[in-house]
Design a protein around this motif. Structure first.
Motif, PDB file in Angstrom:
ATOM      1  N   VAL A  16      10.209 -10.455   5.888  1.00 16.37           N
ATOM      2  CA  VAL A  16      10.617 -11.771   6.371  1.00 16.37           C
ATOM      3  C   VAL A  16       9.485 -12.789   6.283  1.00 16.37           C
ATOM      4  CG1 VAL A  16      11.429 -13.066   8.386  1.00 16.37           C
ATOM      5  CG2 VAL A  16      12.384 -10.804   7.878  1.00 16.37           C
ATOM      6  N   ASN A  17       8.296 -12.391   6.701  1.00 13.38           N
ATOM      7  CA  ASN A  17       7.195 -13.355   6.815  1.00 13.38           C
ATOM      8  C   ASN A  17       6.228 -13.363   5.636  1.00 13.38           C
ATOM      9  OD1 ASN A  17       8.112 -14.149   9.406  1.00 13.38           O
ATOM     10  ND2 ASN A  17       7.082 -12.397  10.326  1.00 13.38           N
ATOM     11  N   HIS A  18       6.173 -12.260   4.888  1.00 11.58           N
ATOM     12  CA  HIS A  18       5.205 -12.191   3.784  1.00 11.58           C
ATOM     13  C   HIS A  18       5.851 -11.621   2.517  1.00 11.58           C
ATOM     14  CE1 HIS A  18       2.026 -13.166   6.625  1.00 11.58           C
ATOM     15  NE2 HIS A  18       2.505 -12.230   7.427  1.00 11.58           N
ATOM     16  N   PRO A  19       6.949 -12.212   2.062  1.00  9.27           N
ATOM     17  CA  PRO A  19       7.627 -11.650   0.888  1.00  9.27           C
ATOM     18  C   PRO A  19       6.797 -11.734  -0.382  1.00  9.27           C
ATOM     19  CG  PRO A  19       8.556 -13.787   1.474  1.00  9.27           C
ATOM     20  CD  PRO A  19       7.652 -13.394   2.602  1.00  9.27           C
ATOM     21  N   GLN A  20       5.980 -12.785  -0.533  1.00 10.41           N
ATOM     22  CA  GLN A  20       5.151 -12.888  -1.739  1.00 10.41           C
ATOM     23  C   GLN A  20       4.154 -11.735  -1.807  1.00 10.41           C
ATOM     24  OE1 GLN A  20       5.570 -15.365   0.474  1.00 10.41           O
ATOM     25  NE2 GLN A  20       6.712 -16.956  -0.628  1.00 10.41           N
ATOM     26  N   ARG A  21       3.578 -11.394  -0.658  1.00  9.98           N
ATOM     27  CA  ARG A  21       2.650 -10.265  -0.623  1.00  9.98           C
ATOM     28  C   ARG A  21       3.362  -8.958  -0.937  1.00  9.98           C
ATOM     29  NH1 ARG A  21      -0.068  -9.497   5.042  1.00  9.98           N
ATOM     30  NH2 ARG A  21       1.930  -8.485   5.482  1.00  9.98           N
ATOM     31  N   MET A  22       4.565  -8.794  -0.402  1.00 10.72           N
ATOM     32  CA  MET A  22       5.346  -7.592  -0.671  1.00 10.72           C
ATOM     33  C   MET A  22       5.610  -7.449  -2.166  1.00 10.72           C
ATOM     34  SD  MET A  22       9.243  -6.707   0.601  1.00 10.72           S
ATOM     35  CE  MET A  22       9.912  -8.132  -0.312  1.00 10.72           C
ATOM     36  N   VAL A  23       6.073  -8.517  -2.796  1.00 13.50           N
ATOM     37  CA  VAL A  23       6.365  -8.469  -4.229  1.00 13.50           C
ATOM     38  C   VAL A  23       5.094  -8.214  -5.025  1.00 13.50           C
ATOM     39  CG1 VAL A  23       7.171  -9.825  -6.204  1.00 13.50           C
ATOM     40  CG2 VAL A  23       8.423  -9.910  -4.044  1.00 13.50           C
ATOM     41  N   ALA A  24       3.997  -8.838  -4.609  1.00  9.49           N
ATOM     42  CA  ALA A  24       2.725  -8.638  -5.315  1.00  9.49           C
ATOM     43  C   ALA A  24       2.289  -7.173  -5.257  1.00  9.49           C
ATOM     44  CB  ALA A  24       1.647  -9.543  -4.721  1.00  9.49           C
ATOM     45  N   GLU A  25       2.498  -6.521  -4.125  1.00 10.60           N
ATOM     46  CA  GLU A  25       2.125  -5.115  -4.002  1.00 10.60           C
ATOM     47  C   GLU A  25       3.005  -4.240  -4.903  1.00 10.60           C
ATOM     48  OE1 GLU A  25       2.165  -4.122   0.127  1.00 10.60           O
ATOM     49  OE2 GLU A  25       0.429  -5.382   0.611  1.00 10.60           O
ATOM     50  N   VAL A  26       4.281  -4.560  -4.960  1.00 12.44           N
ATOM     51  CA  VAL A  26       5.179  -3.818  -5.852  1.00 12.44           C
ATOM     52  C   VAL A  26       4.752  -4.000  -7.307  1.00 12.44           C
ATOM     53  CG1 VAL A  26       7.534  -3.728  -6.761  1.00 12.44           C
ATOM     54  CG2 VAL A  26       7.156  -3.834  -4.290  1.00 12.44           C
ATOM     55  N   LEU A  27       4.486  -5.236  -7.692  1.00 16.57           N
ATOM     56  CA  LEU A  27       4.055  -5.502  -9.066  1.00 16.57           C
ATOM     57  C   LEU A  27       2.724  -4.808  -9.367  1.00 16.57           C
ATOM     58  CD1 LEU A  27       4.957  -9.299  -9.320  1.00 16.57           C
ATOM     59  CD2 LEU A  27       6.119  -7.394 -10.472  1.00 16.57           C
ATOM     60  N   GLY A  28       1.837  -4.769  -8.384  1.00  9.26           N
ATOM     61  CA  GLY A  28       0.549  -4.114  -8.580  1.00  9.26           C
ATOM     62  C   GLY A  28       0.693  -2.638  -8.840  1.00  9.26           C
ATOM     63  N   VAL A  29       1.565  -1.975  -8.076  1.00 14.86           N
ATOM     64  CA  VAL A  29       1.787  -0.539  -8.276  1.00 14.86           C
ATOM     65  C   VAL A  29       2.430  -0.288  -9.638  1.00 14.86           C
ATOM     66  CG1 VAL A  29       3.111   1.458  -7.460  1.00 14.86           C
ATOM     67  CG2 VAL A  29       1.913  -0.011  -5.823  1.00 14.86           C
ATOM     68  N   LEU A  30       3.392  -1.122 -10.019  1.00 10.88           N
ATOM     69  CA  LEU A  30       4.039  -0.957 -11.320  1.00 10.88           C
ATOM     70  C   LEU A  30       3.046  -1.130 -12.466  1.00 10.88           C
ATOM     71  CD1 LEU A  30       7.375  -2.880 -10.672  1.00 10.88           C
ATOM     72  CD2 LEU A  30       7.081  -0.402 -10.875  1.00 10.88           C
ATOM     73  N   GLU A  31       2.113  -2.066 -12.316  1.00 11.33           N
ATOM     74  CA  GLU A  31       1.090  -2.265 -13.347  1.00 11.33           C
ATOM     75  C   GLU A  31       0.175  -1.052 -13.440  1.00 11.33           C
ATOM     76  OE1 GLU A  31      -1.220  -4.109 -16.334  1.00 11.33           O
ATOM     77  OE2 GLU A  31       0.860  -4.269 -15.649  1.00 11.33           O
ATOM     78  N   LEU A  32      -0.196  -0.478 -12.301  1.00 13.11           N
ATOM     79  CA  LEU A  32      -1.028   0.724 -12.323  1.00 13.11           C
ATOM     80  C   LEU A  32      -0.282   1.887 -12.961  1.00 13.11           C
ATOM     81  CD1 LEU A  32      -2.663   0.493  -8.780  1.00 13.11           C
ATOM     82  CD2 LEU A  32      -3.834   0.257 -10.987  1.00 13.11           C
TER      83      LEU A  32
END
Length: 279
Positions: free
Chosen positions: A254-270
């Motif tokens: 709810v409060n930090h969706p950009q951070r959530m998406v960034a973490e998902v994208l980071g794991v996918l890149e790794l």
């Protein structure tokens, strides 16, 4: 039924005409007033002590609660509580500080000064930020209270294009508000998302992203000890099954969706770079 019970069935406030229709005489009303069991908000409107609130404001101005202010009446999901009172006004207009909406075109609530569900959702789609209105519509639609197709027909023309676009994000099933919001953000990020996927040894997961990353959205119940143990086993089974897993709570979604998406994208890149010995 006594007068207090009747008022509680009307959200704590009602008009004289409703009291008369329920069989309460002028004498009975006066006795309840004298005993302090009810109070007179103004001429013709009575409430339980300290309970007139937004319903009382609507009755006082011969208006109907709508949009976000009507969400609790219909038990709709909301991201934030209503601060400003949203009203569909009568010929008297809305009181200072209230947010006016258009006139209602569908039957109102049968016993409360609240717009009908169709008008509540149409007003929300035209008034609220995208995610605020989306969760309200999602809740009503998946319960079967209304259909997305009905709302789409009620929102014709170019001026309603943005409202219709919100309806495109309604999904067939969401077990929580968090799933609706997370799905919206993942889709907006261009991710390949599958919902409610059954994985061997794990069970049903909220999201499977790019076929390699499991994402779960955890509400308050996931903090309970029994659920924590269950989630730990599911996390282990996810990894044993050859997939990575991330969990996000209310504050993340709810409060930090950009951070959530960034973490998902980071794991996918790794994963893409082979950091985990990717599948």
């Amino acid at each position: 039924m006594d007068i207090q019970t009747f008022l509680r069935s009307r959200a704590g406030v009602t008009k004289t005409s409703a009291l008369r229709g329920a069989g309460f005489t002028h004498t009975a009303v006066d006795r309840a007033l004298a005993a302090g069991r009810i109070v007179r908000v103004r001429r013709g409107i009575y409430s339980l002590p300290g309970q007139s609130g937004a319903y009382g404001l609507a009755l006082e101005h011969n208006a109907l609660l709508t949009c976000l202010s009507a969400a609790p009446t219909y038990a709709l999901w909301t991201v934030h509580d209503a601060g400003t009172v949203h009203l569909s006004p009568s010929h008297k207009g809305t009181p200072p500080g209230a947010l006016p909406h258009g006139r209602c075109t569908h039957p109102a609530h049968p016993s409360l000064p609240v717009a009908g569900l169709a008008d509540v959702l149409i007003h929300s789609l035209r008034c609220l930020p995208e995610l605020e209105s989306l969760v309200m519509v999602q809740c009503a639609a998946q319960r079967g209270d209304i259909t997305v197709e009905f709302l789409r027909r009620k929102l014709p023309g170019n001026r309603n294009a943005c409202a219709r676009a919100i309806l495109d994000h309604v999904i067939p099933r969401a077990d929580s508000l968090l799933e609706v919001l997370a799905n919206y953000h993942f889709r907006r990020a261009g991710l390949q998302v599958r919902r409610h996927v059954e994985l061997p040894g794990v069970g049903e997961v909220d999201f499977l992203i790019e076929d390699c990353l499991v994402v779960e959205t955890d509400g308050g119940s996931h903090l309970e000890p029994r659920q924590v143990k269950k989630d730990r086993k599911r996390n282990n089974a996810t990894v044993i099954g050859g997939r990575l897993g991330l969990r996000f709570g209310y504050d993340d979604v709810v409060n930090h969706p950009q951070r959530m998406v960034a973490e998902v994208l980071g794991v996918l890149e790794l994963c893409r770079l082979g950091a985990y010995g990717a599948r």
